[in-house]
Design an enzyme around this catalytic site. Structure first.
Site, PDB file in Angstrom:
ATOM      1  N   CYS A 102      -6.218 -20.854   6.614  1.00  0.00           N
ATOM      2  CA  CYS A 102      -5.619 -20.199   7.784  1.00  0.00           C
ATOM      3  C   CYS A 102      -4.593 -20.838   8.460  1.00  0.00           C
ATOM      4  O   CYS A 102      -4.685 -22.275   8.564  1.00  0.00           O
ATOM      5  CB  CYS A 102      -6.781 -19.993   8.527  1.00  0.00           C
ATOM      6  N   HIS A 144     -10.233 -11.147   6.428  1.00  0.00           N
ATOM      7  CA  HIS A 144      -9.971 -12.527   7.286  1.00  0.00           C
ATOM      8  C   HIS A 144      -8.941 -12.328   8.446  1.00  0.00           C
ATOM      9  O   HIS A 144      -9.040 -12.536   9.599  1.00  0.00           O
ATOM     10  CB  HIS A 144      -9.130 -13.361   6.383  1.00  0.00           C
ATOM     11  N   GLU A 145      -8.013 -11.498   8.256  1.00  0.00           N
ATOM     12  CA  GLU A 145      -6.988 -10.977   9.559  1.00  0.00           C
ATOM     13  C   GLU A 145      -7.680 -10.044  10.274  1.00  0.00           C
ATOM     14  O   GLU A 145      -7.352 -10.277  11.742  1.00  0.00           O
ATOM     15  CB  GLU A 145      -5.728 -10.373   8.908  1.00  0.00           C
ATOM     16  N   HIS A 148      -9.740 -12.200  12.794  1.00  0.00           N
ATOM     17  CA  HIS A 148      -8.676 -12.699  13.927  1.00  0.00           C
ATOM     18  C   HIS A 148      -8.697 -11.777  15.245  1.00  0.00           C
ATOM     19  O   HIS A 148      -8.667 -12.552  16.220  1.00  0.00           O
ATOM     20  CB  HIS A 148      -7.241 -12.963  13.365  1.00  0.00           C
TER      21      HIS A 148
HETATM   22 NI    NI Z   1      -6.192 -16.921   9.624  1.00  0.00          NI
END
Ligand code: NI
Length: 195
Positions: A102, A144-145, A148
């Site tokens: 990341c 993953h995104e 966020h």
């Molecule tokens: Ni990330």
């Protein structure tokens, strides 16, 4: 266009739930997205979410390079894609560990459990619908995104902390293991030749 400063783990913007984008076609959103793409490319990242550049809005960009895809039919290379106001649906029960890094946690990587297959939707900066079913790397980077945007960083998803470390150390260890295997193979070959 500009390269933006990336927030690192510990900055509170990474723990917030980001807000919906009221008008994805607004000029300031197009500018932000262009800067996010430039920032992702400059940092050699596979994805970047707006909170990572200190903007708590539901936007991410990502790409699947030819080397990263698993070759599965739903995990082919994808050029840079913008997803605004996304939804992600996890499909099936197949959860696998995948190695992730990341840009907000520089120098480290870990094996993180992710759904193998997902369906996601969103819009781009022209207001056009984007999204599809995805598997493997493509599905992993989108999960993953998307995380966020909900204030979730990959360590918060981990199940086995022994699979967490500095990329440099893990690469060195892998290199040493490969050298050791090569030396063992050579020794075996010599022994066989001598017999
Ligand atoms: Ni990330």
């Amino acid at each position: 266009m500009a390269i933006l400063k990336i927030a690192r783990m510990g900055h509170p913007v990474l723990l917030e739930r980001a807000a919906e984008v009221a008008d994805p076609t607004a000029p300031e959103i197009a500018r932000l997205v262009a800067d996010m793409i430039e920032t992702m490319e400059d940092a050699s990242g596979a994805g970047l979410a707006a909170p990572q550049v200190h903007v708590p809005l539901r936007i991410f960009v990502f790409r699947v390079s030819a080397q990263r895809g698993t070759g599965d039919a739903d995990d082919v290379p994808v050029s840079t894609t913008v997803v605004i106001n996304p939804t992600v649906e996890l499909l099936g029960e197949d959860v696998r560990l995948r190695w992730e890094g990341c840009l907000s946690i520089p120098g480290l990587r870990a094996a993180v459990p992710r759904n193998w297959r997902i369906r996601y939707t969103g819009v781009d900066t022209h207001g056009n619908t984007v999204g599809r079913e995805a598997t493997g790397f493509h599905a992993g980077v989108v999960q993953h995104e998307y995380d966020h945007l909900d204030g979730i960083l990959y360590p918060m998803r981990m199940s086995d902390f022994s699979l967490f470390g500095f990329t440099e150390e893990m690469e060195r260890a892998a290199q040493m293991q490969a050298q050791q295997r090569a030396a063992e193979a050579r020794a075996l070959e010599q022994a066989e030749n001598a017999a």
